[in-house]
Each structure stands twice: as C-alpha cells, then as structure tokens.
Design a protein around this motif. Sequence first.
Motif, PDB file in Angstrom:
ATOM      1  N   ARG A  34      -3.656   4.757   3.157  1.00  0.00           N
ATOM      2  CA  ARG A  34      -2.323   4.546   2.884  1.00  0.00           C
ATOM      3  C   ARG A  34      -1.675   4.039   1.902  1.00  0.00           C
ATOM      4  O   ARG A  34      -0.826   4.270   1.797  1.00  0.00           O
ATOM      5  N   TYR A  35      -2.543   3.674   0.679  1.00  0.00           N
ATOM      6  CA  TYR A  35      -1.385   3.837  -1.134  1.00  0.00           C
ATOM      7  C   TYR A  35      -1.659   4.822  -1.379  1.00  0.00           C
ATOM      8  O   TYR A  35      -0.465   5.012  -2.176  1.00  0.00           O
ATOM      9  N   ALA A  36      -2.135   5.664  -1.366  1.00  0.00           N
ATOM     10  CA  ALA A  36      -2.136   6.498  -2.007  1.00  0.00           C
ATOM     11  C   ALA A  36      -1.010   7.572  -0.744  1.00  0.00           C
ATOM     12  O   ALA A  36      -0.362   8.452  -1.592  1.00  0.00           O
ATOM     13  N   ALA A  37      -0.970   7.737  -0.063  1.00  0.00           N
ATOM     14  CA  ALA A  37       0.502   8.542   0.383  1.00  0.00           C
ATOM     15  C   ALA A  37       1.925   7.743   0.653  1.00  0.00           C
ATOM     16  O   ALA A  37       2.895   8.827  -0.198  1.00  0.00           O
ATOM     17  N   GLU A  38       1.764   6.119   0.059  1.00  0.00           N
ATOM     18  CA  GLU A  38       3.313   5.924  -0.313  1.00  0.00           C
ATOM     19  C   GLU A  38       2.556   4.320  -0.511  1.00  0.00           C
ATOM     20  O   GLU A  38       2.528   3.771   0.263  1.00  0.00           O
ATOM     21  N   PRO A  39       3.103   3.901  -1.429  1.00  0.00           N
ATOM     22  CA  PRO A  39       2.410   2.314  -2.083  1.00  0.00           C
ATOM     23  C   PRO A  39       3.809   1.343  -1.357  1.00  0.00           C
ATOM     24  O   PRO A  39       4.556   1.767  -1.724  1.00  0.00           O
ATOM     25  N   PRO A  40       3.349   0.659  -0.326  1.00  0.00           N
ATOM     26  CA  PRO A  40       4.063  -0.047   0.537  1.00  0.00           C
ATOM     27  C   PRO A  40       5.174  -0.746  -0.598  1.00  0.00           C
ATOM     28  O   PRO A  40       4.932  -2.199  -0.598  1.00  0.00           O
ATOM     29  N   LEU A  41       5.726  -0.736  -1.827  1.00  0.00           N
ATOM     30  CA  LEU A  41       6.531  -2.035  -2.520  1.00  0.00           C
ATOM     31  C   LEU A  41       7.246  -2.025  -2.266  1.00  0.00           C
ATOM     32  O   LEU A  41       8.324  -1.715  -1.762  1.00  0.00           O
ATOM     33  N   GLY A  89       2.091  -8.555  -0.355  1.00  0.00           N
ATOM     34  CA  GLY A  89       3.043  -9.502  -0.299  1.00  0.00           C
ATOM     35  C   GLY A  89       3.760 -10.169  -0.767  1.00  0.00           C
ATOM     36  O   GLY A  89       4.992 -10.805  -0.117  1.00  0.00           O
ATOM     37  N   VAL A  90       3.998  -9.955  -2.032  1.00  0.00           N
ATOM     38  CA  VAL A  90       4.979 -10.768  -2.813  1.00  0.00           C
ATOM     39  C   VAL A  90       4.775  -8.859  -4.153  1.00  0.00           C
ATOM     40  O   VAL A  90       6.358  -9.292  -4.533  1.00  0.00           O
ATOM     41  N   LEU A  91       4.708  -8.450  -4.106  1.00  0.00           N
ATOM     42  CA  LEU A  91       4.684  -6.792  -4.825  1.00  0.00           C
ATOM     43  C   LEU A  91       4.601  -5.615  -3.972  1.00  0.00           C
ATOM     44  O   LEU A  91       5.671  -4.614  -4.031  1.00  0.00           O
ATOM     45  N   VAL A  92       4.054  -6.107  -3.234  1.00  0.00           N
ATOM     46  CA  VAL A  92       3.660  -4.687  -2.136  1.00  0.00           C
ATOM     47  C   VAL A  92       3.334  -5.261  -0.737  1.00  0.00           C
ATOM     48  O   VAL A  92       3.019  -6.254  -0.567  1.00  0.00           O
ATOM     49  N   ASP A  93       4.035  -4.957   0.814  1.00  0.00           N
ATOM     50  CA  ASP A  93       4.909  -5.509   1.746  1.00  0.00           C
ATOM     51  C   ASP A  93       3.523  -5.028   2.883  1.00  0.00           C
ATOM     52  O   ASP A  93       3.308  -4.243   3.201  1.00  0.00           O
ATOM     53  N   SER A  94       2.365  -5.312   1.696  1.00  0.00           N
ATOM     54  CA  SER A  94       0.810  -4.850   2.683  1.00  0.00           C
ATOM     55  C   SER A  94       0.331  -6.003   3.506  1.00  0.00           C
ATOM     56  O   SER A  94      -1.184  -5.589   4.027  1.00  0.00           O
ATOM     57  N   GLU A  95       0.050  -6.909   3.723  1.00  0.00           N
ATOM     58  CA  GLU A  95      -0.076  -7.913   4.576  1.00  0.00           C
ATOM     59  C   GLU A  95      -0.133  -7.267   5.654  1.00  0.00           C
ATOM     60  O   GLU A  95      -1.789  -7.199   6.747  1.00  0.00           O
ATOM     61  N   ARG A  96       0.875  -6.944   6.426  1.00  0.00           N
ATOM     62  CA  ARG A  96       0.757  -6.313   7.981  1.00  0.00           C
ATOM     63  C   ARG A  96       0.039  -4.862   7.775  1.00  0.00           C
ATOM     64  O   ARG A  96      -0.402  -4.847   8.561  1.00  0.00           O
ATOM     65  N   ILE A  97      -0.332  -4.007   6.576  1.00  0.00           N
ATOM     66  CA  ILE A  97      -1.408  -3.048   7.049  1.00  0.00           C
ATOM     67  C   ILE A  97      -2.437  -3.903   6.869  1.00  0.00           C
ATOM     68  O   ILE A  97      -3.200  -2.860   7.740  1.00  0.00           O
ATOM     69  N   TRP A  98      -2.413  -4.236   5.925  1.00  0.00           N
ATOM     70  CA  TRP A  98      -4.481  -5.225   5.644  1.00  0.00           C
ATOM     71  C   TRP A  98      -4.868  -5.195   7.701  1.00  0.00           C
ATOM     72  O   TRP A  98      -5.459  -5.227   8.240  1.00  0.00           O
ATOM     73  N   ASP A  99      -3.398  -6.133   8.471  1.00  0.00           N
ATOM     74  CA  ASP A  99      -3.436  -6.715   9.688  1.00  0.00           C
ATOM     75  C   ASP A  99      -4.385  -5.560  10.351  1.00  0.00           C
ATOM     76  O   ASP A  99      -5.202  -5.494  10.889  1.00  0.00           O
ATOM     77  N   GLU A 100      -2.969  -4.141  10.142  1.00  0.00           N
ATOM     78  CA  GLU A 100      -3.440  -3.067  11.748  1.00  0.00           C
ATOM     79  C   GLU A 100      -4.802  -2.083  10.983  1.00  0.00           C
ATOM     80  O   GLU A 100      -5.572  -2.294  12.359  1.00  0.00           O
ATOM     81  N   VAL A 101      -5.019  -1.931   9.516  1.00  0.00           N
ATOM     82  CA  VAL A 101      -6.547  -1.917   9.758  1.00  0.00           C
ATOM     83  C   VAL A 101      -7.833  -2.532  10.563  1.00  0.00           C
ATOM     84  O   VAL A 101      -8.511  -1.780  10.272  1.00  0.00           O
ATOM     85  N   PRO A 119      10.943  -4.357  -2.402  1.00  0.00           N
ATOM     86  CA  PRO A 119      12.150  -3.019  -2.805  1.00  0.00           C
ATOM     87  C   PRO A 119      12.216  -4.232  -4.148  1.00  0.00           C
ATOM     88  O   PRO A 119      12.259  -5.505  -3.759  1.00  0.00           O
ATOM     89  N   GLY A 120      12.470  -4.286  -5.166  1.00  0.00           N
ATOM     90  CA  GLY A 120      12.866  -5.023  -6.741  1.00  0.00           C
ATOM     91  C   GLY A 120      11.540  -5.119  -7.404  1.00  0.00           C
ATOM     92  O   GLY A 120      12.294  -5.917  -8.252  1.00  0.00           O
ATOM     93  N   ALA A 121      10.958  -5.433  -6.227  1.00  0.00           N
ATOM     94  CA  ALA A 121       9.321  -6.707  -7.405  1.00  0.00           C
ATOM     95  C   ALA A 121       8.951  -5.504  -8.202  1.00  0.00           C
ATOM     96  O   ALA A 121       8.842  -6.237  -9.527  1.00  0.00           O
ATOM     97  N   VAL A 122       9.159  -4.060  -8.389  1.00  0.00           N
ATOM     98  CA  VAL A 122       8.399  -3.756  -9.769  1.00  0.00           C
ATOM     99  C   VAL A 122       9.438  -3.938 -11.082  1.00  0.00           C
ATOM    100  O   VAL A 122       9.204  -4.422 -12.029  1.00  0.00           O
ATOM    101  N   GLU A 123      10.555  -3.872 -10.871  1.00  0.00           N
ATOM    102  CA  GLU A 123      11.580  -3.944 -11.701  1.00  0.00           C
ATOM    103  C   GLU A 123      11.594  -5.115 -11.790  1.00  0.00           C
ATOM    104  O   GLU A 123      11.619  -5.560 -13.038  1.00  0.00           O
ATOM    105  N   VAL A 124      11.423  -6.532 -11.525  1.00  0.00           N
ATOM    106  CA  VAL A 124      11.544  -7.781 -12.033  1.00  0.00           C
ATOM    107  C   VAL A 124      10.269  -8.344 -12.353  1.00  0.00           C
ATOM    108  O   VAL A 124      10.546  -8.939 -13.234  1.00  0.00           O
TER     109      VAL A 124
END
Length: 212
Positions: A78-85, A10-22, A87-92
């Motif tokens: 899911r992460y191996a296919a494409e981590p849901p980064l 939720g801060v660096l990766v947009d994964s909260e929804r993926i956790w919820d779905e899984v 936008p801009g988090a890595v640069e920050v």
Amino acid sequence: MDAVIFDLDGVLVDSERIWDEVRRAVVAEHGGTWREEATRAQQGMSTPEWARYLVEELGAQLSPPEIATLVVKRMAARYAAEPPLIPGAVEVVRQVSARWPVAIASSSPVILIKGFLDVTGLPVGAAVSSEQVGAGKPAPDVYLRAAELLGVAPSECAAVEDTTNGLRSALTAGMAVYAVPNPHFPPDPGVLEQATAVVEKITDLPGALGLS
C-alpha cells in the motif's frame, strides 16, 4: 523545549484505517473472528504484540511471525503504491525541523517508517519503531529511546500524538504532548485533557508551538 517527536500513523500518514482493513482481512482469511474492541486495543502495539493479539485473542490460524510478515507485506505494498500522507504534514515537519531537532517514534515496523522517509526525504534526527524497544505504546519506551537518540531529556521534548495509547505513551515519558485527535478513532477524553494543547489538524501545530 529542545526537540519535537512525531508519531507517524494518524499524525503524518492517514494509515490507521489501512492497518485496520489489512488486519481484518488477514484475520478473516485465516479463520479468526474480529471483535469490536480489537481496533482500539491494537493502537500503539508493537509488531510482535499485535501479531500475538491477532493469533491469541482473535483466533487467526497462523503463527505470530507468519501473520506479522503477511500484514506488513500488504502494508508495504500500500505504501509503495502511494503513501497515504496527511495533507500538509510533510510541510509541517519541515517547518518544525527548521527550529528544533525532530524525530519519529512510531508503532509501525521499521520497513514502513523507512518507506515514509524515503518518499518524503524529511530531515529527522532519529526514527524509532516500537518493535526496536521493550514494549509498544502505551508504554513510554519508544519515546524515551527517540529522546535518547536526539540527546535531549524527555522533559525537554514535545510529542505529537493522535490516539489514546499514543498520548499515554508520551505522557508517561514525561513529555509535553500536543494532541491531534484522530477523527476515525477519537482518543479518550480523560487522556486528551492531559495534553499541553489540542489542535484540530496537523497544519495547526506550528501555531500551537509558537512558530506562526
């Protein structure tokens, strides 16, 4: 301030929804029933904690270790296919790390934190999963451990969080908390108002920290 500690989901990766779905899918597949409050209840829980919740509270017909293995395996795919980064988090994180030591304090299991760091190559001084400490968020354990590994007093750390339980965890640890409210699961307003600063998106963080 001598260090900055980031939450991951939720801060660096947009994964909260993926956790919820899984988790929803696994519970449904194994005879359980999802409840309206389940998503928020699990935010911040360590792997053993949410695995017990799926079995004991939602009725999934697996043992906690079995359901944890299944959920984490699907998340890793899911992460191996494409981590849901985000936008801009890595640069920050790179920008912040040029000024202060940084760490990650996450409720994600070690394998997912490692996968994120392998993909991004971020220069973090420590990465801690709540499954490695006594309790998940809102307990302060994961933040206290991250500060310890950095060799910095918790009171001299800033934490970056997005959910109610994450904010509570960092506040209880005695850190200055910079909130990036999760748009999908907004934090409790009463907890949010205790933050040192609130920013709309992660790319606004450097300015809030005085870097730009």
